[in-house]
Design an enzyme around this catalytic site. Structure first.
Site, PDB file in Angstrom:
ATOM      1  N   THR A  55       1.505  -4.171   4.432  1.00  0.00           N
ATOM      2  CA  THR A  55       1.361  -4.448   5.871  1.00  0.00           C
ATOM      3  C   THR A  55       0.742  -5.813   6.160  1.00  0.00           C
ATOM      4  OG1 THR A  55      -0.785  -3.329   5.907  1.00  0.00           O
ATOM      5  CG2 THR A  55       1.141  -2.029   6.497  1.00  0.00           C
ATOM      6  N   ASP A  56       0.021  -6.398   5.205  1.00  0.00           N
ATOM      7  CA  ASP A  56      -0.686  -7.653   5.497  1.00  0.00           C
ATOM      8  C   ASP A  56       0.257  -8.719   6.065  1.00  0.00           C
ATOM      9  OD1 ASP A  56      -3.014  -6.530   4.656  1.00  0.00           O
ATOM     10  OD2 ASP A  56      -3.430  -7.991   3.060  1.00  0.00           O
ATOM     11  N   THR A  85       0.832  -1.202   0.000  1.00  0.00           N
ATOM     12  CA  THR A  85       0.000   0.000   0.000  1.00  0.00           C
ATOM     13  C   THR A  85       0.867   1.253   0.000  1.00  0.00           C
ATOM     14  OG1 THR A  85      -1.714  -1.139   1.234  1.00  0.00           O
ATOM     15  CG2 THR A  85      -1.753   1.254   1.331  1.00  0.00           C
ATOM     16  N   LYS A  89      -0.072  -7.809  12.786  1.00  0.00           N
ATOM     17  CA  LYS A  89      -1.114  -6.900  12.317  1.00  0.00           C
ATOM     18  C   LYS A  89      -2.416  -7.285  13.004  1.00  0.00           C
ATOM     19  CE  LYS A  89      -3.136  -4.804   8.187  1.00  0.00           C
ATOM     20  NZ  LYS A  89      -3.198  -4.739   6.729  1.00  0.00           N
TER      21      LYS A  89
END
Ligand SMILES: [Zn+2]
Lengths: 626, 426
Positions: free
Chosen positions: B177-178, B101, B255
Site C-alpha cells: 500500500t505504501d 503486506t 495513502k
C-alpha cells in the site's frame, strides 16, 4: 458424598496490572459507557497443523459478527487493531520479572511475544499477545510447596457487552490491560489447598504494589481431576471464597460420573443411536406448556432412546444426575431451554400415558431403558437431541474432558470441549526483548516485602497481635493501617476497626472493598481531634461504606460538637429520672445506669468519660439527699 | 545475526538442528523445548526454543551451559491446498501479485514481516474466492512497495496487459500500500482506454492475522472486476468497518494514514464508488470516457520529485535535480517556491528540463496567478499542474517524457482523470 481420594488441582491466575495498557499508551480502567459500533469479522487462519476452525469459518462467511465500542482515553487505534502495537509497557515487564524473582523462577533471556489465536471476537486482532517470562519457582502454603510451571505476561481481552441476532458487542476498555498469568503445577490435593494457594499467590501479587484490586481484576482458572476422571477446566472464577466449592463439587461430579460409568457398563449399555425420532403424534392434547406451545407453533417433539440409562439421569434420591449433564449440553449446543428425560417423568404436566407412548414408539421394553425428549422448532429440537445422544455416549467412558463456567452458587456448567493446544505463532510486530541480567539482579536485591514479613513487622512495630496482622495483610488493609497509625491513630482502635468492624460489615453484606481509604483516614483524624468518641467509629465506617462523607456523617448522626456540658445535662436528666433507684442502690447504681447513658449519648462521648460523669452525678444526688 | 562461534560449536556438537527437542541447562536452570530458527533480532549467544505451552523464548548460553537433544525434528505435514472449485460460468478474473503486506508473513531472518507468501497460497485462503470466480494468477515479482519504481511499473503494466488480453472480466493487482497510489497512476497513463476493470488492492494487516483486511479486499476487487466499470482503480476499506469498501481512480488515490485499513482517500474528489459486503456497487460519479486503447508502457526514469521547505536554496535544488529531464516541484500553498529559486527554475527550463508545479497541501489546487511568486514561476516556464497529486504528477511526467511528442502540452492536459478545473464541496 465424600471428596474422592486422589484429587489433583492446578490453578491459573490472571491478575490485572496497575500500569498503562501493555501495547499502547491508553490508561487502564473500565467505563460504564461505550461509543460507536465498529463492525468486524475474524477469519480463522490455518494453524501450524493446517486445521481450520469450521464454525469460525462459517461465521466469517456470514459477514460481520462483532461490534466494538470505544471509550475515549481507555481505547485507541491500537485497541481497534488500526495501528500496530507499541511496547510492551516497561513497568508491566518489570512486574513480571519481580514476581518471577519472588517465587524463585528461572527467567528467560529473551522475551518473545506470541500470538495465541482467539477468533471469538474478544481480541480485535483475532489473537491474544502473550509472552513467557519465566518457568519454575514455587509458593508455600503452610508446610507445602506448590510448584509454579510458568509466569506469562499477556493482554486482557475486550469485555463482552451483549449478544444479539448473531452480533457480539464488545467494549475496548479492558482490551490490552496487562495480565500476569501464573500457572501452578497440579499440586493441590484438597479444596482448601486450592483456596490457600490462590490466596497466597494473590497476596504475593499485591505485595508488588503494582496490581489492580477489586472485583474482576483477578480471575482464576481451575484444573481439576480425580483418579479415573478427566481434566476439567473451570474458567474465569472471580471469587476466592468459592474456589473450594468449585473444586469439591467438581470432584463429586466426577466421582458420580465414574459410578454411572460402572452402572452402565454392568448393564451393557451402548452409545445411543444418534438419530432423533419425531414423536410429536404421541403428544396430542398433552397438558405440558412446553410441549403444547412447541406443537402449536409448528415445532416437534423429538426423542432419543437411552437404553440402559434408567436411574442414572436422576436416581438414587438425586445422587445420580446425568440428566442435568444432558440438558446442559443440549442448551449450549442447540440453544434450547431444556429437555425432559424419563427419570423425571411423569411430571411437568406430562402424564403416565404419554411416557408409555414414547417408550412404545422408541421400542423400549427393558427395565433399565430410558429416553430424553425435546420440544422446539424442528431443527433446534433435532440438534438438541443429537447433543443429548453425544453426551450420553460420553457417559459410557466416564468423565469427558471439558471447559466449564463457574456459577455463583459454587457449581459449574458445561461451556465447551477442552480446547486443544493453543495455536501460537510469533508476534512479528514486537521484536524480542532482551532481559537485562543487571536489572534482574537489582530486582532480586530489592524484592518487595513478602506477606509474612509484613505481618511480622506489623506485630513488632505496632504491637498488634499476630491474628490481626495476618487479617490485615490477607485483606490487603495493612497499608491503610500503617497510614492511620502514622497519622496518630491509636493502634488498637485502628487494628480493631480494620479487622473486626470490617468483618462485621461483611457479615451484614456490605462490600468493604468499596470503602474509600481517604474516608477512614478522615474518621481517625476527627477522632484524634476529639470530635466524637471512639464508640462512634463503627457507625462512621458503616456510613463510609455507603459512600457517605465522614464530615457529613458526623453531622447527620448528631455526633458533632457535643460538649461535656451537654453530656453532663443528659446524664443529670437520666439520674434524676431514676432518683429513687439511685437512692436505693447508692453508688452501685453506676453499672446499671451506664446502659441508658451510653444509649442516650450514642457515642457522643467516650465510655470512660461517661462513666466518670455518671459517677459524679450520682454522688451529687446522694449528697443532696443527706 | 548469526550464532556466535561458541554457540554454533555447542549446537553442532550436540547434533541440534531446527525442530529437534532440546533440554537446555543454563546455570542451575533447566528449560525444555523445540529449537527454533535464529534471526537478526536474536542475541548471537541465545538460542530460541518453543516451550511446551507453545511459547517461544530466548535462552542465553554461556560457558558451562549445555544442550542435549531429546528427540529429532518431527515430520511436518504438507499444508493442504485450497479446494474450492468455481461453478461453471463463473466470471474469470486475473490476479497479478506483486508482494506487499497483502502477501506478507514472518520472515525468518528478520523476525519481522516479509513479502514472501506465494500468490496462489494467498488466493487459496480468501474465503469464497475460488467458489465464485475462476482465477488466473500470475506473480511477476514480490516486493514491498517501497521497492517499486519505473522499471517495475513497466514490468507490472506488461503483466497486466498480458493478463487482460486473456479471456478475463478484469485484473486484480495485489500490491503493497505504501506506493500503491504511484503504481495505480502509472497504470492509468500506460493503459489508457483499457476496456476492463483493473483493480489494485492491498492490505494494512498481513494475511497471517485473523483480522487481516487482505481477504475482504481481494474478494471485493474480484467482484468489482466481474461487474464494475472499466478503468484503473484502487480498492481498499471505505471506513473502519469490515463491510464498507471504497474505490478511487488510479490517478487520484493517496495513502493518507500509515496504519488504518481505510488509509486511502482521493483529495479534492472523494471516492469514485463504494461497495458493500455483498459486492453491490454505488457509483458516486461517472467513469472516465473510454479512450482508444493503445498501451504505452515505457517510462523516462530521469524525473525528480522535490518537496520545497523553508530555507531551501538554489544549491540544494540544483543538487537534487542534477541530470534530470523533468522535475515536479511540490510547492508550498498554491504552488510556491522561495523567491531565491525562481532563477534556478528559469535556468532549468531554458536548459530543456520540464518543470511542473504541484502543491504539498493535502487538498486544493495550484494557482500561480494570485501571488507574485506564482507569476514569476510561470514566467520562468514552470507548468502549473492544477490539483494533480504530486506523486501522480511525477509518474505522469515520466510517462509523458517517454511517450509524448509534446510532453509540456501533455502535462497541461488531463489525460487520465488526474486533475480537474473545478472542485466540489467534498
Ligand atoms: Zn490504546
Amino acid at each position: 458424598m465424600k471428596i474422592p481420594k486422589g484429587l489433583r488441582c492446578g490453578i491459573e491466575i490472571h491478575q490485572q496490572l496497575d500500569t498503562r495498557k501493555l501495547f499502547c499508551a491508553c490508561a487502564t480502567g473500565l467505563s460504564d459507557e461505550g461509543h460507536g459500533a465498529y463492525r468486524r469479522r475474524l477469519k480463522p487462519v490455518s494453524g501450524e497443523l493446517g486445521a481450520i476452525d469450521r464454525a469460525a469459518m462459517i461465521q466469517y462467511k456470514k459477514g460481520v459478527g462483532f461490534e466494538y465500542q470505544t471509550v475515549p482515553g481507555l481505547s485507541c487505534l491500537v485497541d481497534l487493531d488500526e495501528e500496530p502495537p507499541v511496547g510492551p509497557d516497561a513497568d508491566a515487564v518489570r512486574l513480571g520479572l519481580t514476581f518471577s524473582a519472588m517465587i524463585g523462577a528461572d527467567v528467560v533471556d529473551e522475551i518473545h511475544f506470541m500470538r495465541k489465536i482467539v477468533v471469538d471476537g474478544s481480541n480485535t486482532t483475532g489473537y491474544q499477545r502473550s509472552a513467557l517470562i519465566s518457568v519454575g519457582g514455587h509458593v508455600d502454603i503452610g508446610h507445602k510447596k506448590i510448584g509454579i510451571l510458568t509466569t506469562c505476561l499477556e493482554e486482557d481481552a475486550a469485555r463482552k457487552i451483549s449478544e444479539e441476532k448473531g452480533i457480539v458487542t464488545y467494549r475496548l476498555d479492558r482490551l490490552g490491560i496487562p495480565l500476569l498469568e501464573i500457572a501452578t503445577a497440579p499440586d493441590m490435593e484438597t479444596p482448601e489447598e486450592v483456596r490457600e494457594a490462590a490466596l497466597r499467590i494473590g497476596t504475593m501479587l499485591r505485595a508488588t504494589k503494582g496490581v489492580k484490586r477489586g472485583i474482576g481484576t483477578i480471575r482464576e482458572d481451575l484444573n481439576i481431576s480425580i483418579p479415573g476422571g478427566a481434566r476439567v477446566e473451570i474458567k474465569g472464577a472471580q471469587e476466592l471464597r468459592l474456589l473450594p466449592a468449585y473444586v469439591e463439587n467438581e470432584a463429586k461430579r466426577q466421582a458420580m460420573l465414574i459410578e454411572i460409568k460402572g452402572i452402565l457398563g454392568k448393564r451393557g449399555a451402548v452409545a445411543p443411536a444418534g438419530d432423533a425420532v419425531d414423536v410429536s403424534d404421541a403428544f396430542g392434547g398433552c397438558g405440558s406448556k412446553v410441549i403444547s406451545s412447541a406443537l402449536s407453533s409448528g415445532g416437534i417433539v423429538c426423542a432419543v432412546a437411552l437404553p440402559g440409562f434408567a436411574g442414572t439421569l436422576n436416581g438414587s434420591g438425586g445422587k445420580y444426575r446425568l440428566g442435568a449433564e444432558l440438558a446442559q449440553r443440549a442448551r449450549v449446543k442447540a440453544g434450547v431451554k431444556g429437555i425432559f428425560h424419563s427419570d423425571e417423568l411423569p411430571g411437568y404436566g406430562i402424564g403416565e400415558g404419554y411416557v408409555k407412548a414414547v417408550f412404545e414408539r422408541l421400542g423400549l421394553k427393558g427395565e433399565h431403558d430410558a429416553f430424553a425428549i425435546c420440544a422446539d422448532r424442528k431443527r433446534k429440537a433435532e440438534k438438541a437431541i443429537a447433543a443429548v445422544a453425544e453426551r450420553a455416549a460420553e457417559a459410557l467412558s466416564g468423565v469427558p474432558e471439558e471447559t466449564r463456567d463457574p456459577m455463583p452458587d459454587g457449581t459449574s456448567r458445561y461451556s465447551r470441549p477442552l480446547p486443544g493446544a493453543d495455536r501460537m505463532s510469533p508476534e512479528t510486530d514486537i521484536p524480542p526483548i532482551a532481559v537485562d541480567r543487571g536489572e534482574l539482579a537489582e530486582i532480586a536485591a530489592n524484592l518487595p516485602e513478602m506477606p509474612e514479613e509484613t505481618e511480622a513487622r506489623l506485630v513488632s512495630a505496632h504491637g498488634i497481635n499476630a491474628q490481626q496482622a495476618s487479617v490485615l495483610v490477607a485483606t490487603d488493609r495493612h497499608e491503610l493501617f500503617e497510614r492511620l497509625v502514622s497519622g496518630g491513630a491509636e493502634t488498637a482502635i485502628a487494628a480493631a476497626t480494620l479487622t473486626n468492624t470490617y468483618s462485621e460489615l461483611e457479615r451484614e453484606g456490605t462490600d468493604t472493598q468499596s470503602i474509600d481509604g481517604a474516608h477512614i483516614l478522615r474518621i481517625f483524624e476527627m477522632l484524634s481531634q476529639g470530635a466524637f468518641a471512639k464508640e462512634a467509629v463503627p457507625e462512621l465506617v458503616k456510613k463510609a461504606a455507603e459512600g457517605v462523607d465522614p464530615d457529613k456523617a458526623v453531622e447527620s448522626l448528631g455526633l458533632s460538637a457535643v460538649g461535656q456540658e451537654e453530656a453532663r445535662d443528659t446524664i443529670a436528666k437520666i439520674v434524676s429520672e431514676r432518683a429513687d433507684f439511685v437512692r436505693e442502690r447508692g453508688m452501685s447504681a453506676v453499672g446499671p445506669l451506664m446502659g441508658p447513658v451510653m444509649g442516650a449519648l450514642r457515642g457522643k462521648i467516650d465510655g470512660g468519660l461517661a462513666n466518670s460523669l455518671l459517677t459524679e452525678e450520682i454522688k451529687r444526688l446522694l449528697a443532696e439527699g443527706k | 545475526m548469526a550464532y556466535s562461534k561458541r554457540l554454533e560449536t555447542l549446537l553442532s556438537k550436540a547434533g541440534a538442528e531446527i525442530g529437534c527437542r532440546l533440554s537446555v541447562r543454563r546455570g542451575g536452570a533447566r528449560f525444555e523445548g523445540i529449537l527454533m530458527g535464529h534471526g537478526d533480532a536474536n542475541d548471537p549467544d541465545a538460542i530460541v526454543i518453543k516451550t511446551a505451552g507453545g511459547y517461544n523464548a530466548g535462552i542465553m548460553l554461556g560457558e558451562g551451559d549445555s544442550v542435549e537433544v531429546l528427540s529429532p525434528p518431527a515430520k511436518t505435514q504438507a499444508r493442504k491446498k485450497g479446494t474450492g472449485k468455481a461453478k461453471n460460468g463463473s466470471p474469470r478474473v486475473a490476479v497479478v501479485g506483486t508482494g506487499g503486506t497483502i502477501a506478507a508473513s514472518v520472515d525468518a531472518a528478520s523476525g519481522a514481516l516479509g513479502p514472501n507468501r506465494a500468490l496462489e497460497d494467498l488466493l487459496d485462503e480468501v474465503p469464497g474466492l475460488r467458489d465464485d470466480f475462476e482465477i488466473v494468477a500470475e506473480q511477476p515479482f514480490a516486493v514491498f512497495s517501497e521497492d517499486m519504481g519505473p522499471s517495475r511499473w513497466t514490468a507490472l503494466a506488461e503483466a497486466v496487459v498480458s493478463a487482460a488480453a486473456k479471456d478475463v472480466a478484469g485484473v486484480v493487482v495485489t500490491h503493497g500500500t505504501d506506493t500503491m497510489g504511484h503504481s495505480a497512476a502509472a497504470l492509468s497513463f500506460m493503459l489508457r482506454g483499457i476496456g476492463k476493470p483493473i483493480v489494485l488492492t492491498g492490505a494494512q494487516r498481513s494475511p497471517d492475522r485473523p483480522s487481516s483486511d487482505a481477504f475482504g479486499n481481494i474478494l471485493s476487487a474480484a467482484r468489482y472486476c466481474a461487474t464494475g466499470k472499466p478503468g484503473v482503480y484502487v480498492l481498499m476499506r471505505g471506513g473502519l468497518n469490515d463491510d464498507e469498501y471504497a474505490l478511487f481512480e488510479g490517478t487520484r488515490a493517496k495513502k493518507m494514514h500509515t496504519s488504518r485499513r481505510d488509509a486511502f482517500r482521493a483529495p479534492n474528489v472523494g471516492p469514485f464508488a463504494t461497495m458493500d459486503d455483498a459486492g453491490a456497487i454505488e457509483y458516486l460519479r461517472d467513469a472516465l470516457p473510454v479512450a482508444k486503447y493503445e498501451p504505452r508502457t515505457r517510462l523516462e526514469p530521469a524525473v525528480a520529485l522535490v518537496k520545497i521547505y523553508p530555507g531551501i536554496g538554489p544549491a540544494e535544488l540544483s543538487a537534487l535535480v542534477s541530470g534530470k529531464k523533468g522535475i515536479v516541484i511540490e510547492g508550498t500553498g498554491m504552488g510556491h517556491v522561495p523567491s531565491a529559486l525562481i532563477g534556478t527554475v528559469a535556468d532549468l527550463v531554458s536548459s530543456g528540463v520540464l518543470v511542473g508545479i504541484a502543491t504539498q497541501c493535502a487538498g486544493g489546487s495550484v494557482n500561480l496567478n494570485v501571488y507574485g511568486t506564482g507569476r514569476a514561476l510561470q514566467a520562468a516556464g514552470a507548468i502549473p499542474l492544477s490539483d494533480t497529486l504530486p506523486e501522480t504528477a511525477l509518474v505522469k511526467m515520466m510517462w509523458a517524457l517517454a511517450n509524448c511528442e509534446d510532453p509540456a502540452g501533455a502535462m497541461r492536459t488531463p489525460l487520465a482523470g488526474e486533475c480537474s478545473d473545478r472542485r466540489e464541496l467534498v
